[in-house]
Motif scaffolding. Structure first.
Motif, PDB file in Angstrom:
ATOM      1  N   GLU A   1      44.144  31.897  71.725  1.00 10.87           N
ATOM      2  CA  GLU A   1      45.478  32.285  72.202  1.00 10.87           C
ATOM      3  C   GLU A   1      46.095  31.193  73.066  1.00 10.87           C
ATOM      4  OE1 GLU A   1      45.356  36.066  74.145  1.00 10.87           O
ATOM      5  OE2 GLU A   1      44.661  37.056  72.300  1.00 10.87           O
ATOM      6  N   ASN A   2      45.254  30.496  73.761  1.00  9.73           N
ATOM      7  CA  ASN A   2      45.752  29.411  74.618  1.00  9.73           C
ATOM      8  C   ASN A   2      45.780  28.063  73.901  1.00  9.73           C
ATOM      9  OD1 ASN A   2      46.136  31.062  76.845  1.00  9.73           O
ATOM     10  ND2 ASN A   2      43.980  30.882  77.418  1.00  9.73           N
ATOM     11  N   GLY A   3      45.576  28.145  72.589  1.00  5.67           N
ATOM     12  CA  GLY A   3      45.660  26.909  71.810  1.00  5.67           C
ATOM     13  C   GLY A   3      44.429  26.043  71.913  1.00  5.67           C
ATOM     14  N   ILE A   4      43.350  26.664  72.354  1.00  2.00           N
ATOM     15  CA  ILE A   4      42.120  25.869  72.487  1.00  2.00           C
ATOM     16  C   ILE A   4      41.192  26.217  71.344  1.00  2.00           C
ATOM     17  CG2 ILE A   4      40.111  25.450  73.985  1.00  2.00           C
ATOM     18  CD1 ILE A   4      41.955  26.192  76.350  1.00  2.00           C
ATOM     19  N   PHE A   5      40.626  25.199  70.757  1.00  2.00           N
ATOM     20  CA  PHE A   5      39.688  25.466  69.658  1.00  2.00           C
ATOM     21  C   PHE A   5      38.286  25.073  70.080  1.00  2.00           C
ATOM     22  CE2 PHE A   5      41.405  21.256  68.938  1.00  2.00           C
ATOM     23  CZ  PHE A   5      40.257  20.498  68.742  1.00  2.00           C
ATOM     24  N   VAL A   6      37.344  25.627  69.341  1.00  2.00           N
ATOM     25  CA  VAL A   6      35.933  25.366  69.651  1.00  2.00           C
ATOM     26  C   VAL A   6      35.234  25.000  68.353  1.00  2.00           C
ATOM     27  CG1 VAL A   6      33.788  26.356  70.542  1.00  2.00           C
ATOM     28  CG2 VAL A   6      35.986  27.054  71.509  1.00  2.00           C
ATOM     29  N   ILE A   7      34.418  23.982  68.371  1.00  2.00           N
ATOM     30  CA  ILE A   7      33.606  23.618  67.211  1.00  2.00           C
ATOM     31  C   ILE A   7      32.189  23.415  67.717  1.00  2.00           C
ATOM     32  CG2 ILE A   7      33.325  22.016  65.290  1.00  2.00           C
ATOM     33  CD1 ILE A   7      36.250  21.160  65.764  1.00  2.00           C
ATOM     34  N   HIS A   8      31.286  23.889  66.941  1.00  2.00           N
ATOM     35  CA  HIS A   8      29.889  23.782  67.387  1.00  2.00           C
ATOM     36  C   HIS A   8      29.006  23.296  66.255  1.00  2.00           C
ATOM     37  CE1 HIS A   8      25.936  25.795  68.644  1.00  2.00           C
ATOM     38  NE2 HIS A   8      26.095  24.662  69.345  1.00  2.00           N
ATOM     39  N   TRP A   9      28.241  22.277  66.555  1.00  2.00           N
ATOM     40  CA  TRP A   9      27.262  21.771  65.591  1.00  2.00           C
ATOM     41  C   TRP A   9      25.863  21.989  66.137  1.00  2.00           C
ATOM     42  CZ3 TRP A   9      31.610  18.972  66.874  1.00  2.00           C
ATOM     43  CH2 TRP A   9      32.517  18.687  65.845  1.00  2.00           C
ATOM     44  N   SER A  10      24.923  22.097  65.231  1.00  2.00           N
ATOM     45  CA  SER A  10      23.527  22.218  65.689  1.00  2.00           C
ATOM     46  C   SER A  10      23.034  20.847  66.093  1.00  2.00           C
ATOM     47  CB  SER A  10      22.654  22.762  64.549  1.00  2.00           C
ATOM     48  OG  SER A  10      22.587  21.776  63.528  1.00  2.00           O
ATOM     49  N   ARG A  11      21.870  20.807  66.623  1.00  2.00           N
ATOM     50  CA  ARG A  11      21.331  19.508  67.038  1.00  2.00           C
ATOM     51  C   ARG A  11      21.248  18.547  65.884  1.00  2.00           C
ATOM     52  NH1 ARG A  11      15.882  19.113  70.335  1.00  2.00           N
ATOM     53  NH2 ARG A  11      16.307  16.899  70.222  1.00  2.00           N
ATOM     54  N   GLY A  12      21.044  19.078  64.748  1.00  2.00           N
ATOM     55  CA  GLY A  12      20.900  18.238  63.568  1.00  2.00           C
ATOM     56  C   GLY A  12      22.227  17.781  63.020  1.00  2.00           C
ATOM     57  N   GLY A  13      23.347  18.250  63.600  1.00  2.00           N
ATOM     58  CA  GLY A  13      24.668  17.808  63.149  1.00  2.00           C
ATOM     59  C   GLY A  13      25.253  18.739  62.111  1.00  2.00           C
TER      60      GLY A  13
END
Lengths: 494, 218
Positions: free
Chosen positions: A118-130
């Motif tokens: 809602e605040n225009g913030i995105f999240v991306i998450h990778w594992s340790r292996g990429g």
């Protein structure tokens, strides 16, 4: 003052504007930069905050509760407590807190991500292996590939701006790589709007500065305009023009004062020059009138040879008078222009005096005048031809203005460090009124007295004075009506 | 016509005097202002030619002294030709002004012009009866025919015509026709009158017994 870049006003104005523009530009640029930094700091904080909230939900669940394990970060204490508690409960009793913690984490994560979106913030998450584990819907496609440059070792937080997005990258062995980012577009839009505003403000300040500067420079240049105006009028020939001085203390006031003094001197010397020229031309007119009318008269009809001879003789006499006059004028103009140079050599003034007396004796004899000499040997350095001329003038006057059968006494003496040289006559004397002007050019005590000699030019004494003064001496005159006149020349000895 | 020349420069005075004499004027001369004023006050000159820069008494003083008693025409002669000097001269009562160096012909022309104006004639040519005089060309005509006259005869005719319709006394004629150095006897006047009558007819100059001569314009 005309409007052209050569004028001082414009030059000062342009320099002033340039300086003003540089300062304003620097200030505004600094302000803009500062604003940008603040905006990014705020954004970074906004992006950093969710990380602390997200991390607990993304951390790998430990296999066994590590005893006495140190918390990775103190601020995560609360969340860890929350997670650690069930593990600490020996006997596998379910937590009274509700559903399965894994489930709860999932819900938490979604909520947070949604809130962030809602605040225009995105999240991306990778594992340790990429491997991409999670990406919020609003995350840009181009950023979903694993950022290679991010180190996979240890806990690390870095910031960067990539392709119009600001990202905070959190990498840790526990969580993998977490990117929280937002578009910088709003900031950039804000900054570009600010930029436009600042340019506008800067422009206004410069225009204002221009007007104020124009006024102030005009005000401070006013005396210069007055000076140039006065100088103009003087150049046009009005020599009595002066600059009105306002404020003696200021540099321009002082300049005006100096210029006024200069103008004063200029006017005096100009008047002097004009008078001299007028006098000179006046003196020239009489002999010219004689030559002109005498020759016209002779030519007006056939005349006897005697008449022609007489006319020619008169013309010759007048021409000779003019020659005396012009050479005198030439000499005096040399004095005026500073080209009156002496050629001094060592000689004896006694010899020179004797020589001049011998020259003048025949003239004196004609009028029955006796010349008495009272001389002594006097070695000195002087210009012999100039000094001879000076003495000849004085002795010539003494003969010309003496009474018939009178006397002349020439004295040469030395008192202290000075040589005194005097010529005394027994003429009718000069009245004190006339005595004051006697060394002035063209001044003749009484023109009637010159009629016998007819070659009085009124230049002899001024020339004599100039010669004496060029030798570093002085000339003075004492006279008593009915008794005679004494001219005394004082020269420095040696 | 009798002229006084006051000029301190000997050569210049001589040449002016000689020129005016050749123009058949009777000319007296003075070498300084004092003597000049004395002469100007004691004789009735037709014109005084006066230099400005002179010893003893300058031209302005002479002019002021003269104007207190007489209206003799004055032509100032000077080396100063600034406008203010000319104005000063004319304001002091000079009739004309000539700056040195001048042309002798201009001097003579101006002397004649000033005298003409004083006599009320503006044109150099005047006709009385059938006799015409031209003071510039110095000619006398009887009808259309030019008659040869001597300088003195011309001067007498000029004087009588200038004072036409007035009785001119023998003293006046004598004073205006001969200068101070002229030793001519007064009976020379009778000779000139006789000769003029011979040339222009008896009725040209009439005798008023006991008074003098008259030339009548009608």
């Amino acid at each position: 003052m005309g409007i052209f870049p050569q004028s001082i006003r414009w030059r000062i104005q342009l320099w002033y504007l340039l300086l003003l523009a540089v300062i304003i530009a620097a200030l505004l640029a600094a302000f803009h930069r500062n604003q940008r930094e603040i905006k990014y700091q705020v954004l970074d904080r906004e992006l950093s905050n969710p990380i602390t909230r997200l991390l607990p939900n993304l951390e790998r669940r430990p296999e066994s509760p590590p005893r006495g394990r140190r918390l990775p970060r103190p601020d995560l204490l609360e969340d860890f407590e929350d997670e650690l508690r069930p593990g600490l409960e020996v006997g596998g009793r379910r937590s009274p807190r509700g559903p399965d913690p894994l489930e709860r984490r999932r819900v938490n994560l979604d909520e947070i991500v949604e809130e962030l979106a809602e605040n225009g913030i995105f999240v991306i998450h990778w594992s340790r292996g990429g491997e991409l584990r999670f990406a919020s819907e609003n995350s840009p496609e181009e950023l979903r590939s694993f950022p290679d440059k991010v180190s996979r070792e240890g806990d690390r937080v870095s910031k960067e701006t990539v392709q119009g997005y600001r990202e905070i990258i959190h990498a840790s062995p526990n969580v993998g790589t977490l990117v929280v980012g937002a578009s910088v577009k709003p900031i950039e839009t804000y900054l570009s709007k600010l930029e436009t505003k600042l340019i506008g403000v800067g422009f206004l300040i410069i225009v204002g500065g221009f007007l104020v500067g124009w006024f102030l420079i005009g005000r401070s240049l006013k005396p210069i305009e007055a000076i140039s105006g006065a100088a103009h009028r003087i150049a046009e020939g009005n020599l009595s023009e002066r600059i009105k001085i306002s404020g003696n203390g200021s540099e321009l006031g002082q300049l005006s004062m100096v210029l006024n003094e200069t103008f004063e001197k200029l006017e005096t010397s100009f008047e002097h020059q004009v008078r001299f020229t007028a006098d000179a031309s006046h003196e020239m007119r009489t002999p010219i009138a004689v030559i002109l009318s005498k020759s016209q008269f002779a030519l007006s009809k056939e005349r006897s040879p005697e008449k022609y001879q007489e006319a020619l003789q008169t013309c010759v006499d007048s021409a000779q008078h003019m020659r005396t006059l012009t050479s005198g004028l030439l000499e005096l103009s040399k004095v005026d222009s500073g080209e009156f140079h002496l050629r001094p050599e060592l000689g004896n003034l006694e010899d020179l005096t004797g020589e001049v007396v011998k020259l003048i004796e025949p003239l004196a004899d004609d009028r029955g005048i006796k010349i008495k000499c009272n001389l002594r040997s006097m070695k000195a350095e002087f210009d012999p031809s100039k000094m001879r001329q000076a003495l000849l003038n004085l002795l010539g006057n003494a003969v010309k203005y003496n009474r018939e059968g009178g006397e002349i006494e020439v004295t040469l003496n030395k008192i202290g460090a000075e040589i005194f040289w005097s010529v005394q006559d027994t003429g009718p004397g000069i009245e004190s009124v006339a005595l004051k002007s006697i060394f002035e050019r063209f001044y003749q005590v009484d023109k009637a007295r010159t009629r016998t000699g007819r070659n009085g030019t009124g230049l002899g004494l001024p020339i004599t004075k100039a010669i004496v003064e060029a030798h570093g001496g002085a000339i003075s005159v004492v006279s008593e009506v009915g008794k005679g006149t004494t001219f005394q020349v004082k020269l420095p000895a040696g | 016509m009798r002229v006084l020349v006051v000029e301190d420069q000997d050569d210049l005075r001589e040449v002016v005097v000689e020129t005016l004499r050749e123009e058949s004027f009777a000319v007296d001369e003075s070498a300084d202002g004092e003597e000049g004023l004395y002469k100007a006050l004691n004789w009735d000159y037709d014109i005084v030619v006066l230099d400005v820069m002179m010893p003893v008494m300058n031209g302005w003083e002479v002019l002021d002294g003269l104007r207190k008693e007489k209206q003799t025409p004055v032509l100032m002669l000077t080396a100063l030709d600034q406008v203010c000097d000319k104005v000063k001269g004319l304001n002091h009562g000079a009739d004309d002004y000539l700056a040195k160096p001048f042309d002798l012909t201009e001097l003579v022309a101006r002397v004649r012009a000033v005298m003409r104006r004083k006599g009320g004639d503006h044109c150099p040519e005047v006709t009385v009866g059938n006799v015409t005089i031209n003071t510039t060309a110095k000619t006398l005509r009887l009808g259309d025919k030019e008659v040869e006259v001597t300088a003195r005869e011309f001067a007498m005719a000029e004087l009588l015509i200038k004072h036409r319709d007035e009785v001119v006394t023998r003293d006046f004629l004598y004073d205006h026709l001969f200068d101070e150095n002229d030793e001519s006897m007064s009976n020379m006047l009778d000779v000139y009158v006789y000769k003029l009558r011979q040339k222009f007819g008896k009725s040209f100059i009439k005798t008023r017994r006991g008074q003098g001569y008259i030339v009548e314009s009608s």
